[in-house]
Design a protein around this motif. Sequence first.
Motif, PDB file in Angstrom:
ATOM      1  N   ASP A  10       0.662  -1.106  -0.177  1.00  0.00           N
ATOM      2  CA  ASP A  10       0.497  -0.109  -0.374  1.00  0.00           C
ATOM      3  C   ASP A  10       1.117   1.230  -0.006  1.00  0.00           C
ATOM      4  OD1 ASP A  10      -2.483   1.635   0.288  1.00  0.00           O
ATOM      5  OD2 ASP A  10      -3.019   1.222   2.163  1.00  0.00           O
ATOM      6  N   PRO A  13       2.181   3.268  -6.069  1.00  0.00           N
ATOM      7  CA  PRO A  13       0.778   3.777  -6.733  1.00  0.00           C
ATOM      8  C   PRO A  13      -0.032   2.925  -7.833  1.00  0.00           C
ATOM      9  CG  PRO A  13       3.438   4.681  -7.945  1.00  0.00           C
ATOM     10  CD  PRO A  13       3.497   4.703  -6.309  1.00  0.00           C
ATOM     11  N   ARG A  16      -3.085   1.238  -7.340  1.00  0.00           N
ATOM     12  CA  ARG A  16      -4.476   1.936  -6.949  1.00  0.00           C
ATOM     13  C   ARG A  16      -4.614   2.651  -9.016  1.00  0.00           C
ATOM     14  NH1 ARG A  16      -7.034   2.035  -2.141  1.00  0.00           N
ATOM     15  NH2 ARG A  16      -5.755   2.216  -0.688  1.00  0.00           N
ATOM     16  N   LYS A  17      -4.299   1.512  -9.642  1.00  0.00           N
ATOM     17  CA  LYS A  17      -4.907   1.957 -11.126  1.00  0.00           C
ATOM     18  C   LYS A  17      -5.586   0.673 -10.986  1.00  0.00           C
ATOM     19  CE  LYS A  17       0.507   3.262 -12.654  1.00  0.00           C
ATOM     20  NZ  LYS A  17       0.605   2.211 -13.549  1.00  0.00           N
ATOM     21  N   HIS A 141      -8.814  -6.033  -6.309  1.00  0.00           N
ATOM     22  CA  HIS A 141      -7.611  -5.009  -6.396  1.00  0.00           C
ATOM     23  C   HIS A 141      -7.514  -5.032  -7.859  1.00  0.00           C
ATOM     24  CE1 HIS A 141      -4.565  -5.583  -3.167  1.00  0.00           C
ATOM     25  NE2 HIS A 141      -4.913  -6.868  -3.063  1.00  0.00           N
ATOM     26  N   GLY A 144      -8.213  -0.900  -8.291  1.00  0.00           N
ATOM     27  CA  GLY A 144      -8.009  -0.127  -7.392  1.00  0.00           C
ATOM     28  C   GLY A 144      -7.907  -0.052  -5.976  1.00  0.00           C
ATOM     29  N   VAL A 145      -8.159  -0.493  -5.577  1.00  0.00           N
ATOM     30  CA  VAL A 145      -9.318  -0.884  -4.375  1.00  0.00           C
ATOM     31  C   VAL A 145      -8.072  -1.829  -3.192  1.00  0.00           C
ATOM     32  CG1 VAL A 145     -11.539  -1.338  -3.284  1.00  0.00           C
ATOM     33  CG2 VAL A 145     -11.211  -0.295  -5.249  1.00  0.00           C
ATOM     34  N   ASP A 149      -9.628   0.846   2.082  1.00  0.00           N
ATOM     35  CA  ASP A 149     -10.301   1.905   1.806  1.00  0.00           C
ATOM     36  C   ASP A 149     -11.762   1.630   2.391  1.00  0.00           C
ATOM     37  OD1 ASP A 149      -8.535   1.944   0.353  1.00  0.00           O
ATOM     38  OD2 ASP A 149      -8.901   1.492  -1.705  1.00  0.00           O
TER      39      ASP A 149
END
Length: 171
Positions: A10, A13, A16-17, A141, A144-145, A149
């Motif tokens: 985590d 970047p 998060r894509k 995943h 991007g999650v 969250d």
Amino acid sequence: MPYIREIIRDGHPTLRKVAKRVDPKEIAEPLFQQLIDDMFETMYDAPGVGLAAPQVNVSKRLFVMDVHDDEHEPAVVINPKIESAEEEVELTEGCLSVPGMVGEIVRYKRMIVSGLDRDGKKIRLEGEGLFAQCLQHEIDHLDGVLYVDKARNVREAVTEEEKEIVETASE
Ligand code: ZN
């Protein structure tokens, strides 16, 4: 020979894509087949019950999983699509990209997911419990999650039960 790839954490970047759809023509290529083998190797080494390509810094829509139950074989799912999801439950979850932590998250209890296997053939996976939880976690995943969250009470794993989730049930 398969090799163990680095699992990114985590803050990286790539996690998060929104990962790119795999062109079915690419599946038969040796480099893609190698990626699948490496992902299994990396997941078993961790150990975890699932691993998505973004976790090894490859932003493509595929994941591997093996929940070690009697009903389900180890599977690779390429371009997964959720066909059905039923009945919300709250579960404890961890993630190899968020090491040492667990939290409570609402997931569907039963899932049906379709996609392609490593031969490019259509597959349909159906299951409950950890299997369904893992499918949702890995598909997140690809979007991007991360579970953190959506989870509540994210905390360091302290009890034996929590450590078990981090070490063996984490995805
Ligand atoms: Zn994860």
